[in-house]
Scaffold this motif. Structure first.
Motif, PDB file in Angstrom:
ATOM      1  N   PRO A  83       0.823  -1.213   0.000  1.00 12.20           N
ATOM      2  CA  PRO A  83       0.000   0.000   0.000  1.00 12.20           C
ATOM      3  C   PRO A  83       0.857   1.264   0.000  1.00 12.20           C
ATOM      4  O   PRO A  83       1.886   1.332   0.681  1.00 12.20           O
ATOM      5  N   LEU A  84       0.405   2.254  -0.769  1.00 10.75           N
ATOM      6  CA  LEU A  84       1.133   3.519  -0.815  1.00 10.75           C
ATOM      7  C   LEU A  84       0.729   4.456   0.310  1.00 10.75           C
ATOM      8  O   LEU A  84       1.483   5.360   0.669  1.00 10.75           O
ATOM      9  N   GLY A  85      -0.474   4.259   0.857  1.00 16.53           N
ATOM     10  CA  GLY A  85      -0.901   5.112   1.957  1.00 16.53           C
ATOM     11  C   GLY A  85      -0.075   4.860   3.207  1.00 16.53           C
ATOM     12  O   GLY A  85       0.336   3.726   3.480  1.00 16.53           O
ATOM     13  N   LEU A  86       0.185   5.923   3.959  1.00 12.25           N
ATOM     14  CA  LEU A  86       0.949   5.776   5.196  1.00 12.25           C
ATOM     15  C   LEU A  86       0.103   5.071   6.252  1.00 12.25           C
ATOM     16  O   LEU A  86      -1.129   5.192   6.266  1.00 12.25           O
ATOM     17  N   PRO A  87       0.725   4.331   7.156  1.00 15.01           N
ATOM     18  CA  PRO A  87      -0.037   3.616   8.186  1.00 15.01           C
ATOM     19  C   PRO A  87      -0.709   4.570   9.161  1.00 15.01           C
ATOM     20  O   PRO A  87      -0.271   5.704   9.356  1.00 15.01           O
ATOM     21  N   ASP A  88      -1.773   4.087   9.773  1.00 15.17           N
ATOM     22  CA  ASP A  88      -2.471   4.829  10.819  1.00 15.17           C
ATOM     23  C   ASP A  88      -1.504   5.053  11.974  1.00 15.17           C
ATOM     24  O   ASP A  88      -0.910   4.101  12.497  1.00 15.17           O
ATOM     25  N   PRO A  89      -1.309   6.310  12.406  1.00 13.92           N
ATOM     26  CA  PRO A  89      -0.345   6.576  13.488  1.00 13.92           C
ATOM     27  C   PRO A  89      -0.594   5.764  14.752  1.00 13.92           C
ATOM     28  O   PRO A  89       0.347   5.459  15.493  1.00 13.92           O
ATOM     29  N   GLU A  90      -1.853   5.397  15.019  1.00 14.29           N
ATOM     30  CA  GLU A  90      -2.151   4.651  16.238  1.00 14.29           C
ATOM     31  C   GLU A  90      -1.733   3.189  16.138  1.00 14.29           C
ATOM     32  O   GLU A  90      -1.608   2.507  17.161  1.00 14.29           O
ATOM     33  N   HIS A  91      -1.533   2.703  14.903  1.00 12.51           N
ATOM     34  CA  HIS A  91      -1.218   1.284  14.735  1.00 12.51           C
ATOM     35  C   HIS A  91       0.096   1.047  13.985  1.00 12.51           C
ATOM     36  O   HIS A  91       0.407  -0.082  13.639  1.00 12.51           O
ATOM     37  N   GLU A  92       0.830   2.106  13.728  1.00 13.09           N
ATOM     38  CA  GLU A  92       2.065   1.937  12.968  1.00 13.09           C
ATOM     39  C   GLU A  92       3.100   1.165  13.780  1.00 13.09           C
ATOM     40  O   GLU A  92       3.163   1.270  15.001  1.00 13.09           O
ATOM     41  N   ARG A  93       3.885   0.382  13.062  1.00 14.31           N
ATOM     42  CA  ARG A  93       5.022  -0.330  13.650  1.00 14.31           C
ATOM     43  C   ARG A  93       6.282   0.339  13.138  1.00 14.31           C
ATOM     44  O   ARG A  93       6.434   0.558  11.930  1.00 14.31           O
ATOM     45  N   THR A  94       7.183   0.669  14.025  1.00 11.88           N
ATOM     46  CA  THR A  94       8.388   1.383  13.627  1.00 11.88           C
ATOM     47  C   THR A  94       9.641   0.632  14.065  1.00 11.88           C
ATOM     48  O   THR A  94       9.614  -0.180  14.992  1.00 11.88           O
ATOM     49  N   LEU A  95      10.716   0.924  13.356  1.00 16.18           N
ATOM     50  CA  LEU A  95      12.038   0.389  13.675  1.00 16.18           C
ATOM     51  C   LEU A  95      13.050   1.517  13.546  1.00 16.18           C
ATOM     52  O   LEU A  95      12.903   2.397  12.690  1.00 16.18           O
TER      53      LEU A  95
END
Length: 283
Positions: A83-95
């Motif tokens: 998906p090109l849309g950015l993830p929902d900030p409440e559910h994003e996983r980051t590294l």
């Protein structure tokens, strides 16, 4: 007259590029349909970036732009839609990921995506995307103090090469009994036709409409030009031929081809294949 003869977007660092007829030039590099150059990257289990240096099969991972996804294909595998849309900030996983000496916050793509890419290259890895809140800038050592933004490039937002430079290299390759190289072995974003061989080394800037690309650092070469981009198989390394005439004392005799550039004017300018280019020399 000099013209812009090739534009190539590399959405995923060290994977196949997408040849395009036009692109938007931003201070962070090329963009097509809001997809940025080197916006995605593969990392190992420690979050360290991966390239064709260690995994030449990355050359066979071919992205394609769709209206809402980045479609990715590799031989023998079902296509993957990112998906090109950015993830929902409440559910994003980051590294926090590492690229050269930089540590950068990135979105961690899902486990299915990680499994697909791990299978494609034959090693555990994850796909990450440059975080909307992250910042990475070029070294100011070569830019005259300008902190130019970049994403997951090796260090600078645009790599530029002249077609005559490749022709001269290929003359030497053929004279040595080697096959000539296609330009995709050198992986530039921008190719200029109509200037002399390696004249880009001596340019102060290139004007493309309202945009200005300023070459700031020669591109020191690693073994990636030895990788056949159509097969993902390393072949004879051209660096021995390049070493005979392309070392740069200012870079500890690094073997160089192409120029790393920053954007000094024209953020948002539309570039297109065939547009005229004006080169101003630095002397």
């Amino acid at each position: 007259m000099a013209i812009l003869s090739e534009l190539t977007l590399y959405p995923i660092k060290s994977c196949a590029g997408i040849s395009v007829k036009e692109a938007t030039l931003t201070t962070a590099g090329l963009s097509v349909d809001a997809v940025y150059d080197r916006e995605w990257m593969l990392v190992d289990e420690q979050g360290c970036y991966l390239t064709q240096r260690e995994h030449p099969r990355m050359a066979l991972i071919a992205p394609r732009l769709r209206s809402e996804t980045l479609e990715v294909r590799a031989p023998g595998m079902l296509r993957l839609e990112i998906p090109l849309g950015l993830p929902d900030p409440e559910h994003e996983r980051t590294l926090e990921v590492s690229i050269w000496d930089d540590k950068v916050l990135a979105y961690d793509c899902d486990d299915l995506t990680a499994a697909w890419f791990s299978s494609a290259i034959g090693a555990p890895c994850r796909l990450v995307r440059f975080h909307a809140g992250a910042s990475r800038v070029t070294s100011t050592k070569w830019t005259g103090g300008i902190e130019a933004p970049t994403l997951f490039s090796d260090g600078y937002p645009v790599l530029l090469a002249g077609s005559a430079s490749l022709a001269e290299l290929n003359d030497k390759m053929v004279a040595a009994g080697r096959a000539p190289l296609p330009m995709n072995r050198l992986r530039p974003n921008v190719v200029i036709d109509g200037i002399g061989a390696f004249e880009e080394d001596f340019a102060d800037h290139f004007a493309l409409g309202a945009a200005q690309l300023k070459p700031v650092k020669p591109c020191g070469r690693c073994p990636i030009p030895a990788v056949d981009q159509a097969t993902g198989v390393p072949g004879p390394d051209p660096l021995d031929i390049m070493r005979s005439f392309r070392t740069r004392p200012a870079m500890n005799d690094a073997i160089c081809f192409g120029m790393n550039c920053i954007i000094t004017a024209g953020d948002g300018e539309r570039l297109y294949v065939g547009m005229p280019v004006t080169m101003t020399l630095a002397f």
